[in-house]
Design a protein around this motif. Sequence first.
Motif, PDB file in Angstrom:
ATOM      1  N   ALA A  13       0.946  -1.230   0.124  1.00 30.92           N
ATOM      2  CA  ALA A  13      -0.040   0.080  -0.074  1.00 30.92           C
ATOM      3  C   ALA A  13       0.859   1.323   0.028  1.00 30.92           C
ATOM      4  CB  ALA A  13      -0.974   0.137   1.199  1.00 30.92           C
ATOM      5  N   GLN A  14       2.116   1.373   0.943  1.00 31.17           N
ATOM      6  CA  GLN A  14       2.822   2.437   0.812  1.00 31.17           C
ATOM      7  C   GLN A  14       3.381   2.714  -0.568  1.00 31.17           C
ATOM      8  OE1 GLN A  14       3.474   4.915   2.979  1.00 31.17           O
ATOM      9  NE2 GLN A  14       4.529   5.455   1.495  1.00 31.17           N
ATOM     10  N   ASN A  15       3.919   1.730  -1.323  1.00 25.91           N
ATOM     11  CA  ASN A  15       4.840   1.790  -2.289  1.00 25.91           C
ATOM     12  C   ASN A  15       3.616   2.076  -3.391  1.00 25.91           C
ATOM     13  OD1 ASN A  15       6.953   1.233  -1.007  1.00 25.91           O
ATOM     14  ND2 ASN A  15       7.015  -0.962  -1.825  1.00 25.91           N
ATOM     15  N   ASN A  16       2.306   1.693  -3.393  1.00 29.22           N
ATOM     16  CA  ASN A  16       1.332   2.312  -4.268  1.00 29.22           C
ATOM     17  C   ASN A  16       0.908   3.666  -3.915  1.00 29.22           C
ATOM     18  OD1 ASN A  16       1.964   0.007  -6.020  1.00 29.22           O
ATOM     19  ND2 ASN A  16       0.375  -1.217  -4.974  1.00 29.22           N
ATOM     20  N   PHE A  17       1.343   4.276  -2.803  1.00 25.88           N
ATOM     21  CA  PHE A  17       0.597   5.399  -2.392  1.00 25.88           C
ATOM     22  C   PHE A  17      -0.610   5.379  -2.248  1.00 25.88           C
ATOM     23  CE2 PHE A  17       4.423   6.600  -5.014  1.00 25.88           C
ATOM     24  CZ  PHE A  17       5.181   6.863  -4.050  1.00 25.88           C
ATOM     25  N   ASP A  18      -1.531   4.239  -1.498  1.00 28.05           N
ATOM     26  CA  ASP A  18      -2.504   3.912  -1.370  1.00 28.05           C
ATOM     27  C   ASP A  18      -3.080   3.887   0.099  1.00 28.05           C
ATOM     28  OD1 ASP A  18      -5.217   2.725  -1.216  1.00 28.05           O
ATOM     29  OD2 ASP A  18      -4.879   1.125  -2.477  1.00 28.05           O
ATOM     30  N   SER A  19      -3.349   5.288   0.448  1.00 28.27           N
ATOM     31  CA  SER A  19      -3.702   5.810   1.794  1.00 28.27           C
ATOM     32  C   SER A  19      -4.909   4.754   2.383  1.00 28.27           C
ATOM     33  CB  SER A  19      -3.740   7.218   1.909  1.00 28.27           C
ATOM     34  OG  SER A  19      -2.914   8.093   1.429  1.00 28.27           O
ATOM     35  N   ALA A  58       7.435   8.544  -0.436  1.00 28.92           N
ATOM     36  CA  ALA A  58       8.380   7.536   0.141  1.00 28.92           C
ATOM     37  C   ALA A  58       7.883   6.040   0.066  1.00 28.92           C
ATOM     38  CB  ALA A  58       8.321   7.701   1.693  1.00 28.92           C
ATOM     39  N   THR A  59       8.749   5.348  -0.376  1.00 30.01           N
ATOM     40  CA  THR A  59       8.540   4.104  -0.899  1.00 30.01           C
ATOM     41  C   THR A  59       9.517   3.088   0.136  1.00 30.01           C
ATOM     42  OG1 THR A  59      10.315   3.842  -2.501  1.00 30.01           O
ATOM     43  CG2 THR A  59       8.012   4.328  -3.060  1.00 30.01           C
ATOM     44  N   MET A  60       9.053   1.914   0.373  1.00 31.64           N
ATOM     45  CA  MET A  60       9.831   1.254   1.427  1.00 31.64           C
ATOM     46  C   MET A  60      10.320  -0.298   0.704  1.00 31.64           C
ATOM     47  SD  MET A  60       6.836   1.314   4.430  1.00 31.64           S
ATOM     48  CE  MET A  60       7.659  -0.010   5.299  1.00 31.64           C
ATOM     49  N   LYS A  61      11.642  -0.485   1.255  1.00 32.07           N
ATOM     50  CA  LYS A  61      12.290  -1.696   0.726  1.00 32.07           C
ATOM     51  C   LYS A  61      12.702  -2.426   2.053  1.00 32.07           C
ATOM     52  CE  LYS A  61      16.427  -3.272  -1.530  1.00 32.07           C
ATOM     53  NZ  LYS A  61      17.433  -2.855  -1.932  1.00 32.07           N
ATOM     54  N   PRO A  62      12.092  -3.633   2.309  1.00 30.77           N
ATOM     55  CA  PRO A  62      12.325  -4.388   3.376  1.00 30.77           C
ATOM     56  C   PRO A  62      13.698  -4.780   3.456  1.00 30.77           C
ATOM     57  CG  PRO A  62      10.273  -5.279   2.385  1.00 30.77           C
ATOM     58  CD  PRO A  62      10.949  -4.266   1.561  1.00 30.77           C
ATOM     59  N   LEU A  63      14.378  -4.673   4.431  1.00 32.96           N
ATOM     60  CA  LEU A  63      15.869  -5.001   4.709  1.00 32.96           C
ATOM     61  C   LEU A  63      16.174  -6.280   5.817  1.00 32.96           C
ATOM     62  CD1 LEU A  63      17.535  -1.530   4.961  1.00 32.96           C
ATOM     63  CD2 LEU A  63      17.299  -2.964   2.874  1.00 32.96           C
ATOM     64  N   GLU A  64      15.404  -6.177   6.843  1.00 40.55           N
ATOM     65  CA  GLU A  64      15.510  -7.210   7.843  1.00 40.55           C
ATOM     66  C   GLU A  64      14.134  -7.225   8.760  1.00 40.55           C
ATOM     67  OE1 GLU A  64      18.208  -7.239  11.798  1.00 40.55           O
ATOM     68  OE2 GLU A  64      19.219  -6.763   9.957  1.00 40.55           O
ATOM     69  N   TYR A  65      13.718  -8.315   9.276  1.00 40.37           N
ATOM     70  CA  TYR A  65      12.367  -8.343  10.322  1.00 40.37           C
ATOM     71  C   TYR A  65      12.795  -9.322  11.283  1.00 40.37           C
ATOM     72  CZ  TYR A  65       7.831  -9.123  11.808  1.00 40.37           C
ATOM     73  OH  TYR A  65       6.808  -9.206  12.615  1.00 40.37           O
ATOM     74  N   GLU A  75      14.695   0.304   3.964  1.00 41.55           N
ATOM     75  CA  GLU A  75      15.288   1.451   3.056  1.00 41.55           C
ATOM     76  C   GLU A  75      14.091   2.391   2.637  1.00 41.55           C
ATOM     77  OE1 GLU A  75      18.782   1.067   0.454  1.00 41.55           O
ATOM     78  OE2 GLU A  75      17.035   1.596  -0.962  1.00 41.55           O
ATOM     79  N   VAL A  76      14.198   3.480   3.093  1.00 45.46           N
ATOM     80  CA  VAL A  76      12.974   4.374   2.433  1.00 45.46           C
ATOM     81  C   VAL A  76      13.698   5.387   1.642  1.00 45.46           C
ATOM     82  CG1 VAL A  76      11.156   5.875   3.489  1.00 45.46           C
ATOM     83  CG2 VAL A  76      11.669   3.968   4.886  1.00 45.46           C
ATOM     84  N   SER A  77      12.785   5.506   0.451  1.00 42.73           N
ATOM     85  CA  SER A  77      13.371   6.485  -0.443  1.00 42.73           C
ATOM     86  C   SER A  77      12.151   7.588  -0.979  1.00 42.73           C
ATOM     87  CB  SER A  77      13.707   5.643  -1.771  1.00 42.73           C
ATOM     88  OG  SER A  77      14.867   4.854  -1.646  1.00 42.73           O
ATOM     89  N   GLY A  78      12.570   8.737  -1.145  1.00 46.89           N
ATOM     90  CA  GLY A  78      11.531   9.604  -1.364  1.00 46.89           C
ATOM     91  C   GLY A  78      12.152  11.241  -1.799  1.00 46.89           C
ATOM     92  N   PHE A  80      12.680  13.615   0.106  1.00 52.23           N
ATOM     93  CA  PHE A  80      12.932  14.373   1.432  1.00 52.23           C
ATOM     94  C   PHE A  80      14.618  14.281   1.317  1.00 52.23           C
ATOM     95  CE2 PHE A  80      12.184   9.541   2.172  1.00 52.23           C
ATOM     96  CZ  PHE A  80      13.430   9.337   2.639  1.00 52.23           C
ATOM     97  N   PRO A  81      15.109  15.443   2.282  1.00 50.51           N
ATOM     98  CA  PRO A  81      16.661  15.293   2.313  1.00 50.51           C
ATOM     99  C   PRO A  81      17.302  14.172   2.673  1.00 50.51           C
ATOM    100  CG  PRO A  81      15.570  17.237   3.301  1.00 50.51           C
ATOM    101  CD  PRO A  81      14.667  16.339   2.675  1.00 50.51           C
ATOM    102  N   GLY A  82      18.357  13.699   2.335  1.00 50.74           N
ATOM    103  CA  GLY A  82      19.043  12.366   2.800  1.00 50.74           C
ATOM    104  C   GLY A  82      18.487  11.132   2.109  1.00 50.74           C
ATOM    105  N   SER A  83      17.497  10.931   1.268  1.00 50.00           N
ATOM    106  CA  SER A  83      16.968   9.957   0.703  1.00 50.00           C
ATOM    107  C   SER A  83      18.136   9.232   0.208  1.00 50.00           C
ATOM    108  CB  SER A  83      15.846  10.342  -0.267  1.00 50.00           C
ATOM    109  OG  SER A  83      15.261   9.058  -0.866  1.00 50.00           O
ATOM    110  N   PRO A  84      18.169   7.776  -0.037  1.00 56.32           N
ATOM    111  CA  PRO A  84      17.352   7.060   0.963  1.00 56.32           C
ATOM    112  C   PRO A  84      17.785   7.083   2.140  1.00 56.32           C
ATOM    113  CG  PRO A  84      18.711   5.710  -0.364  1.00 56.32           C
ATOM    114  CD  PRO A  84      18.770   7.162  -0.606  1.00 56.32           C
ATOM    115  N   ILE A  85      16.924   6.272   3.436  1.00 59.91           N
ATOM    116  CA  ILE A  85      17.608   6.423   4.693  1.00 59.91           C
ATOM    117  C   ILE A  85      17.009   5.172   5.197  1.00 59.91           C
ATOM    118  CG2 ILE A  85      17.430   8.845   5.300  1.00 59.91           C
ATOM    119  CD1 ILE A  85      14.815   8.679   6.706  1.00 59.91           C
ATOM    120  N   THR A  86      17.666   4.482   6.226  1.00 58.63           N
ATOM    121  CA  THR A  86      17.109   3.279   6.908  1.00 58.63           C
ATOM    122  C   THR A  86      16.157   3.867   8.138  1.00 58.63           C
ATOM    123  OG1 THR A  86      19.079   2.094   6.333  1.00 58.63           O
ATOM    124  CG2 THR A  86      17.970   1.158   7.856  1.00 58.63           C
ATOM    125  N   MET A  87      15.254   3.110   8.136  1.00 57.94           N
ATOM    126  CA  MET A  87      14.052   3.463   9.304  1.00 57.94           C
ATOM    127  C   MET A  87      13.672   2.145  10.016  1.00 57.94           C
ATOM    128  SD  MET A  87      11.690   6.395   7.594  1.00 57.94           S
ATOM    129  CE  MET A  87      11.101   6.900   9.101  1.00 57.94           C
TER     130      MET A  87
END
Length: 104
Positions: A13-19, A58-65, A75-78, A80-87
């Motif tokens: 949903a996030q990567n499709n911007f489907d709120s 912003a789009t999300m790429k899972p790294l570790e669960y 990894e969140v890309s969008g 915003f300054p500093g993109s991409p960042i790890t959240m």
Amino acid sequence: MNLPKVVTELIKAQNNFDSTSYANCFTETAVVFDEGKTHNGRKEIEKWIDEANKKYQATMKPLEYSEIEHTLKTEVSGTFPGSPITMTYNYEFEDGLIQSLKIV
């Protein structure tokens, strides 16, 4: 990576911007903590993510669960300054939906 179904749906949903689909991953009484603010309930969460999508795209790429801690590093890309960042997303679940999400 073996993610809970609702987390996979949230990422999609996030990567499709489907709120609306994003908000439907949460319980009616869910709480989201992000950028020093608290968002209570599904309607408020939908409003928050819709505004964030428009602002950051912003789009999300899972790294570790971690199944034990219910944390997801992404990894969140969008736009915003500093993109991409790890959240890190800290989840609490209830009946297959997200009851609490803290983003750090």
